[in-house]
Write a protein that holds these residues in place. Structure first.
Motif, PDB file in Angstrom:
ATOM      1  N   GLN A  98       0.778  -1.137   0.114  1.00 15.57           N
ATOM      2  CA  GLN A  98       0.170  -0.187   0.025  1.00 15.57           C
ATOM      3  C   GLN A  98       0.978   1.246  -0.072  1.00 15.57           C
ATOM      4  OE1 GLN A  98      -2.275   1.926  -0.962  1.00 15.57           O
ATOM      5  NE2 GLN A  98      -4.175   0.907   0.164  1.00 15.57           N
ATOM      6  N   ARG A 100       0.098   5.550   0.438  1.00 14.27           N
ATOM      7  CA  ARG A 100      -0.946   6.233   0.855  1.00 14.27           C
ATOM      8  C   ARG A 100      -0.437   7.821   0.486  1.00 14.27           C
ATOM      9  NH1 ARG A 100      -1.715   2.546   5.503  1.00 14.27           N
ATOM     10  NH2 ARG A 100      -3.379   1.162   4.761  1.00 14.27           N
ATOM     11  N   SER A 147     -10.174  -5.877  -3.711  1.00 19.03           N
ATOM     12  CA  SER A 147     -10.164  -5.232  -2.503  1.00 19.03           C
ATOM     13  C   SER A 147     -11.554  -4.445  -2.712  1.00 19.03           C
ATOM     14  CB  SER A 147      -9.289  -3.967  -2.607  1.00 19.03           C
ATOM     15  OG  SER A 147      -9.547  -2.809  -1.700  1.00 19.03           O
ATOM     16  N   LEU A 148     -12.073  -3.669  -1.824  1.00 14.07           N
ATOM     17  CA  LEU A 148     -13.245  -2.789  -2.045  1.00 14.07           C
ATOM     18  C   LEU A 148     -12.876  -1.699  -3.154  1.00 14.07           C
ATOM     19  CD1 LEU A 148     -14.424  -1.648   1.492  1.00 14.07           C
ATOM     20  CD2 LEU A 148     -15.757  -3.214  -0.059  1.00 14.07           C
ATOM     21  N   THR A 149     -11.591  -1.563  -3.217  1.00 18.88           N
ATOM     22  CA  THR A 149     -11.214  -0.593  -4.213  1.00 18.88           C
ATOM     23  C   THR A 149     -11.092  -1.193  -5.647  1.00 18.88           C
ATOM     24  OG1 THR A 149      -8.855  -0.961  -3.686  1.00 18.88           O
ATOM     25  CG2 THR A 149      -9.753   0.783  -2.629  1.00 18.88           C
ATOM     26  N   ARG A 154     -11.194   5.282  -2.978  1.00 15.64           N
ATOM     27  CA  ARG A 154     -10.824   6.257  -2.025  1.00 15.64           C
ATOM     28  C   ARG A 154      -9.649   7.087  -2.132  1.00 15.64           C
ATOM     29  NH1 ARG A 154      -8.144   6.987   2.928  1.00 15.64           N
ATOM     30  NH2 ARG A 154      -6.361   5.415   2.951  1.00 15.64           N
ATOM     31  N   VAL A 157      -5.260   6.692  -2.449  1.00 12.93           N
ATOM     32  CA  VAL A 157      -4.657   5.382  -2.458  1.00 12.93           C
ATOM     33  C   VAL A 157      -4.810   5.028  -4.203  1.00 12.93           C
ATOM     34  CG1 VAL A 157      -4.896   4.420  -0.360  1.00 12.93           C
ATOM     35  CG2 VAL A 157      -6.674   4.186  -1.655  1.00 12.93           C
ATOM     36  N   TYR A 160      -3.056   1.895  -5.728  1.00 18.02           N
ATOM     37  CA  TYR A 160      -3.581   0.454  -5.235  1.00 18.02           C
ATOM     38  C   TYR A 160      -5.096   0.265  -5.813  1.00 18.02           C
ATOM     39  CZ  TYR A 160      -5.042  -2.555  -1.478  1.00 18.02           C
ATOM     40  OH  TYR A 160      -5.241  -3.773  -0.600  1.00 18.02           O
ATOM     41  N   PRO A 190     -11.664  -8.312  -0.214  1.00 16.54           N
ATOM     42  CA  PRO A 190     -11.789  -8.015   1.134  1.00 16.54           C
ATOM     43  C   PRO A 190     -12.304  -6.544   1.488  1.00 16.54           C
ATOM     44  CG  PRO A 190      -9.688  -8.885   0.598  1.00 16.54           C
ATOM     45  CD  PRO A 190     -10.225  -8.566  -0.801  1.00 16.54           C
ATOM     46  N   GLY A 191     -13.147  -6.575   2.653  1.00 17.08           N
ATOM     47  CA  GLY A 191     -13.572  -5.102   2.994  1.00 17.08           C
ATOM     48  C   GLY A 191     -12.204  -4.537   3.866  1.00 17.08           C
ATOM     49  N   TYR A 192     -12.271  -3.686   4.874  1.00 17.02           N
ATOM     50  CA  TYR A 192     -11.330  -3.183   5.684  1.00 17.02           C
ATOM     51  C   TYR A 192     -11.213  -4.292   6.711  1.00 17.02           C
ATOM     52  CZ  TYR A 192     -10.790   1.245   3.334  1.00 17.02           C
ATOM     53  OH  TYR A 192     -10.457   2.039   2.705  1.00 17.02           O
ATOM     54  N   MET A 197      -1.012  -3.888   7.574  1.00 15.30           N
ATOM     55  CA  MET A 197      -1.163  -2.979   6.553  1.00 15.30           C
ATOM     56  C   MET A 197      -1.979  -1.859   6.925  1.00 15.30           C
ATOM     57  SD  MET A 197      -1.588  -3.383   2.501  1.00 15.30           S
ATOM     58  CE  MET A 197      -3.353  -3.541   2.377  1.00 15.30           C
ATOM     59  N   ASN A 198      -3.019  -2.270   7.586  1.00 15.58           N
ATOM     60  CA  ASN A 198      -4.186  -1.213   8.093  1.00 15.58           C
ATOM     61  C   ASN A 198      -4.032  -0.818   9.351  1.00 15.58           C
ATOM     62  OD1 ASN A 198      -5.130  -1.362   5.781  1.00 15.58           O
ATOM     63  ND2 ASN A 198      -6.557  -2.842   5.963  1.00 15.58           N
ATOM     64  N   LEU A 201      -4.745   2.840   9.967  1.00 20.44           N
ATOM     65  CA  LEU A 201      -6.075   3.200   9.923  1.00 20.44           C
ATOM     66  C   LEU A 201      -6.853   2.788  11.212  1.00 20.44           C
ATOM     67  CD1 LEU A 201      -6.396   1.882   6.164  1.00 20.44           C
ATOM     68  CD2 LEU A 201      -5.820   4.362   6.983  1.00 20.44           C
ATOM     69  N   PHE A 207     -10.781   7.511  11.093  1.00 18.86           N
ATOM     70  CA  PHE A 207     -10.826   6.250  10.096  1.00 18.86           C
ATOM     71  C   PHE A 207     -11.682   5.301  10.793  1.00 18.86           C
ATOM     72  CE2 PHE A 207      -9.246   5.505   5.781  1.00 18.86           C
ATOM     73  CZ  PHE A 207      -9.499   4.023   5.802  1.00 18.86           C
TER      74      PHE A 207
HETATM   75  C1  GCO Z   1      -6.689   1.867   2.354  1.00 18.23           C
HETATM   76  C2  GCO Z   1      -6.835   0.397   2.886  1.00 18.23           C
HETATM   77  C3  GCO Z   1      -7.480  -0.371   1.884  1.00 18.23           C
HETATM   78  C4  GCO Z   1      -7.876  -1.794   2.320  1.00 18.23           C
HETATM   79  C5  GCO Z   1      -8.550  -2.706   1.712  1.00 18.23           C
HETATM   80  C6  GCO Z   1     -10.153  -2.173   1.509  1.00 18.23           C
HETATM   81  O1  GCO Z   1      -5.684   2.575   2.754  1.00 18.23           O
HETATM   82  O2  GCO Z   1      -7.889   2.252   2.190  1.00 18.23           O
HETATM   83  O3  GCO Z   1      -5.495  -0.086   2.903  1.00 18.23           O
HETATM   84  O4  GCO Z   1      -6.980  -0.560   0.687  1.00 18.23           O
HETATM   85  O5  GCO Z   1      -6.448  -2.352   2.925  1.00 18.23           O
HETATM   86  O6  GCO Z   1      -8.062  -2.691   0.375  1.00 18.23           O
HETATM   87  O7  GCO Z   1     -10.765  -3.181   0.733  1.00 18.23           O
END
Ligand code: GCO
Length: 256
Positions: A98, A100, A147-149, A154, A157, A160, A190-192, A197-198, A201, A207
């Motif tokens: 990731q 950001r 990812s949700l992304t 968002r 990111v 990513y 996957p969601g959050y 890695m998170n 957040l 967040f």
């Molecule tokens: C971010 C997170 C997301 C999650 C995930 C959400 O910075 O928004 O790292 O990318 O890890 O991918 O589905």
């Protein structure tokens, strides 16, 4: 329903980026369902530790240290699998990083590094695995971790998000070309999820509140909550499912 549909005994699964986090959980879950698993990472010590923990759980585990974004390293790793008689029936393209930062300040080198690791690597590893699946003539399973992304963006990111959107379409491209060889390629979104890695957040109160308010489960997901979908997509239960993405997100994308 027969439980043998979800039985992975006799299958060998390579999970990229599986020394920790979601990848380790998926390797453990596929192993618990009967698969022999190959742990991958870039740090030998972390891979060896993960292999030892899986073996302590009675899982047939091997380790393979290589950078999934390095074409030559990927080719060499698969040549080593060939020499060791490791025939990969299930590939989970999980490795990801990731970064950001707002795009206006983003350096193209950081953009490229994320795209290389999160998207191009899935092609490089998928191509080597599929070449062998096709040659063996008994099909195979590819599970690409989105990812949700993969579905919604968002801010901050971008690389990513673009990579994970590409992952969704890469599964469909793989389905388009490889279904004829009885290879099924699907994605998990996957969601959050509570992962290293998170951590930043999770520890950010604003967040954390946004995540809990944005999905109807009103909580972060746990890595082990992805295992059932991975076992399904790695097993005979999904033999007629191809090019799909299954969101494991607490209902996030399903509700306004
Ligand atoms: C971010 C997170 C997301 C999650 C995930 C959400 O910075 O928004 O790292 O990318 O890890 O991918 O589905």
């Amino acid at each position: 329903m027969s439980t043998t549909l979800f039985d992975l005994n006799g299958r060998t699964a390579l999970v990229t980026g599986s020394a920790r986090g979601i990848g380790y959980c998926l390797a453990e879950g596929l192993g618990a369902a009967g698969a022999a698993v190959i742990v991958n990472g870039r740090q030998a010590a972390a891979v060896e530790d993960a292999v030892a923990r899986l073996r302590d759980r009675g899982i047939a585990a091997h380790g393979s240290v290589f950078d999934v974004a390095d074409e030559a390293a990927v080719a060499a790793a698969f040549q080593a699998f060939d020499r060791q008689g490791l025939e990969i029936d299930v590939l989970v393209n999980n490795a990801g990083i990731q970064h950001r930062q707002p795009m206006l300040e983003l350096d193209v080198k950081d953009w490229q590094r994320v795209i290389d690791t999160n998207l191009t690597a899935a092609f490089l590893v998928g191509r080597e695995a599929a070449r062998r699946m096709v040659a063996r003539g008994r099909g195979g399973k590819i599970v690409n971790i989105g990812s949700l992304t993969s579905e919604a963006a968002r801010a901050t990111v971008a690389p990513y998000t673009v990579a994970k959107g590409g992952i969704k379409m890469l599964s469909r491209a793989m389905a388009a070309e490889w279904a004829q060889f009885n290879i099924q390629a699907n994605s998990i979104g996957p969601g959050y999820i509570l992962t290293d890695m998170n951590t930043a957040l999770v520890n950010n109160p604003q967040f954390d509140a946004w995540v809990k308010a944005s999905n109807p489960a009103q909580r972060w997901g746990k890595p082990e909550e992805l295992v059932g979908t991975a076992v399904y997509l790695a097993s005979a239960a999904s033999d007629y499912v191809n090019g799909q993405i299954i969101y494991v997100d607490g209902g996030w994308l399903a509700v306004l």
